[in-house]
Motif scaffolding. Sequence first.
Motif, PDB file in Angstrom:
ATOM      1  N   UNK A   1       0.839  -1.210   0.000  1.00  0.00           N
ATOM      2  CA  UNK A   1       0.000   0.000   0.000  1.00  0.00           C
ATOM      3  C   UNK A   1       0.865   1.248   0.000  1.00  0.00           C
ATOM      4  N   UNK A   2       1.916   1.207   0.807  1.00  0.00           N
ATOM      5  CA  UNK A   2       2.798   2.380   0.873  1.00  0.00           C
ATOM      6  C   UNK A   2       3.374   2.668  -0.517  1.00  0.00           C
ATOM      7  N   UNK A   3       3.866   1.617  -1.182  1.00  0.00           N
ATOM      8  CA  UNK A   3       4.462   1.789  -2.508  1.00  0.00           C
ATOM      9  C   UNK A   3       3.432   2.356  -3.491  1.00  0.00           C
ATOM     10  N   UNK A   4       2.228   1.818  -3.456  1.00  0.00           N
ATOM     11  CA  UNK A   4       1.203   2.250  -4.405  1.00  0.00           C
ATOM     12  C   UNK A   4       0.780   3.695  -4.167  1.00  0.00           C
ATOM     13  N   UNK A   5       0.499   4.022  -2.905  1.00  0.00           N
ATOM     14  CA  UNK A   5      -0.010   5.361  -2.579  1.00  0.00           C
ATOM     15  C   UNK A   5       1.076   6.409  -2.825  1.00  0.00           C
ATOM     16  N   UNK A   6       2.314   6.108  -2.406  1.00  0.00           N
ATOM     17  CA  UNK A   6       3.419   7.073  -2.601  1.00  0.00           C
ATOM     18  C   UNK A   6       3.637   7.351  -4.088  1.00  0.00           C
ATOM     19  N   UNK A   7       3.600   6.308  -4.869  1.00  0.00           N
ATOM     20  CA  UNK A   7       3.910   6.498  -6.283  1.00  0.00           C
ATOM     21  C   UNK A   7       2.753   7.196  -7.002  1.00  0.00           C
ATOM     22  N   UNK A   8       1.531   6.856  -6.601  1.00  0.00           N
ATOM     23  CA  UNK A   8       0.387   7.586  -7.152  1.00  0.00           C
ATOM     24  C   UNK A   8       0.567   9.077  -6.868  1.00  0.00           C
ATOM     25  N   UNK A   9       0.882   9.371  -5.610  1.00  0.00           N
ATOM     26  CA  UNK A   9       1.013  10.762  -5.147  1.00  0.00           C
ATOM     27  C   UNK A   9       2.142  11.482  -5.885  1.00  0.00           C
ATOM     28  N   UNK A  10       3.197  10.748  -6.249  1.00  0.00           N
ATOM     29  CA  UNK A  10       4.298  11.325  -7.012  1.00  0.00           C
ATOM     30  C   UNK A  10       3.831  11.805  -8.385  1.00  0.00           C
ATOM     31  N   UNK A  11       2.879  11.077  -8.962  1.00  0.00           N
ATOM     32  CA  UNK A  11       2.471  11.375 -10.340  1.00  0.00           C
ATOM     33  C   UNK A  11       1.184  12.175 -10.406  1.00  0.00           C
ATOM     34  N   UNK A  12       0.398  12.119  -9.350  1.00  0.00           N
ATOM     35  CA  UNK A  12      -0.762  13.007  -9.217  1.00  0.00           C
ATOM     36  C   UNK A  12      -0.940  13.254  -7.726  1.00  0.00           C
ATOM     37  N   UNK A  13      -0.611  14.441  -7.300  1.00  0.00           N
ATOM     38  CA  UNK A  13      -0.589  14.740  -5.879  1.00  0.00           C
ATOM     39  C   UNK A  13      -1.989  14.631  -5.282  1.00  0.00           C
TER      40      UNK A  13
END
Lengths: 319, 319
Positions: free
Chosen positions: B244-256
Amino acid sequence: MAVYTKVDDKTLADFLSRYDVGTALSFKGIAEGIENSNYLLETTQDRFILTLYEKRTKEEDLPYFLGMMAHAARAGLPSALPIHDKSGLALQTLKGKNACLISFLSGVSVDDIQPGHCRKLGEALARLHKAWFDFKPIRANEIGFEGWQHMAKATAACADDLHAGLKYTIACELDYLANTLPKNLPTGTIHADLFPDNVLFTGDKITGLIDFYFGCTDQLAYDLAICINAWCFDEHHTFVPARARAMIEEYDQHRTLTPEERTALPILCRGAAMRFLLTRLYDYQNPVSGAVVSPKNPLDYLKRLEFHQQIKETDHYVV
Amino acid sequence: MAVYTKVDDKTLADFLSRYDVGTALSFKGIAEGIENSNYLLETTQDRFILTLYEKRTKEEDLPYFLGMMAHAARAGLPSALPIHDKSGLALQTLKGKNACLISFLSGVSVDDIQPGHCRKLGEALARLHKAWFDFKPIRANEIGFEGWQHMAKATAACADDLHAGLKYTIACELDYLANTLPKNLPTGTIHADLFPDNVLFTGDKITGLIDFYFGCTDQLAYDLAICINAWCFDEHHTFVPARARAMIEEYDQHRTLTPEERTALPILCRGAAMRFLLTRLYDYQNPVSGAVVSPKNPLDYLKRLEFHQQIKETDHYVV
């Protein structure tokens, strides 16, 4: 069609590491066959079919089937070829099932059957029979006359539910066949299920022969009779003489039929029609759970049987 | 999985003649999706998926779904791309069904999910959402809160047969969600079903995004919540924080993510768990005839729902 056993990506990668075939690029369950699970696999090197054998295919028969395929492929026929792993094994275990990686063959099954297709089929069948002359293993045909008797008994109680008088028709025909089926024709390895679904064409050329899982040792002309039933009737189950003529003539060109085989053809065609009438009737009454293919109509083969019953001489097939 | 509609070789050849894609070399029904019939087609030019839309996919929605796919592909995402015929049409009729020829995408679905896969998924989801910012058509989410209420009613009578107390759990959760589900988060086009089955990897790279047939207009963070449910629990339905951490962080990197979206994530995850609990429960009680995929266990999503009910802050997902 079926995919009964799911293979996950890690299991697949472990499995492929036994071979020299590269790693998976694409992997899709395909709707082929009702007996086993089949996947179309593309690796970094080539394309393959991965088959997992479900319980209806007996483990002890698998070396025979794979041997048939390999033998035909080595003889230059476009048969699926079992792939050997690094230690030389073709038959494997995967997800607790017997499994085999098999070469992929291009081509599409033909639905709009023309005499030209039947001509090619006749040639391919004769060449298969000849290629298998030096294939030594023997496997009895489990769906021969005795098998028909068992199925007739198993389906008798409900046969008339499907079609009034069917039970009696089957009993009379079995009596007739018991006395007339030839027993001394040339025998060898036969495919025994070379339906249009199991033959792939690219244009006018046969580029794939598949599904050897009914293969057995039996009279060669019976295999031709199965193909006449499977290929030479139209969608209304009406006999198409031009198809049969093309198939029989071309078979004969590549493996000459003996006079006894020629004479026996109408009886063999009745036997082959009976075989599929009975197995379809059995499958109709005992549908396989999980198979998407709906059971095929047994009565299509009753119509064929009734046609063959009118035929007194082989010449009627080839006019 | 399914092949409900059979396409014969002549019909296929006629169909392909509408396009500039060459002629068929191979054509196999594949076990993909339970809603529609799918074939893997190889022509003399390329490989394609041919989809025939069965009745559960509404005709009026098809231009929307095909538009979503084309829009994503044009933005450089590895989305399936509808192929246009010589007259510029993507949506066709074949065997009386709506049909579309779609680009083939390499890659395999991942079962042994690692945080690295979730990171890639987070990126792909954010990029999809951004790509669709200028995709104008609107389609209401038919499986939103009102849909859940209908399904809760439809499944209430038998819910406790599957699991004691399930009907009450569902009713209480719907009451809670009615009062807490956010309504003013950023909206846009969402995939709404981006499960591991619908994402193809080649090595560590996503090379295929497929099955857009639940696509709709809804809150973007709800799509992320669906993916957290689908990707971030192991085979025992236990939450895996690193995924979850990996998914949410990376999502946030590409769309805050906005602060409101972050705060709402636990509630959205409860909603997403509820959505799949209810649809699975409904499908379990109303199995699709002819589908080989056995209905999935609704209780897998009850376990996820119970997990999310314990989460008070989004930080718990990303520790």
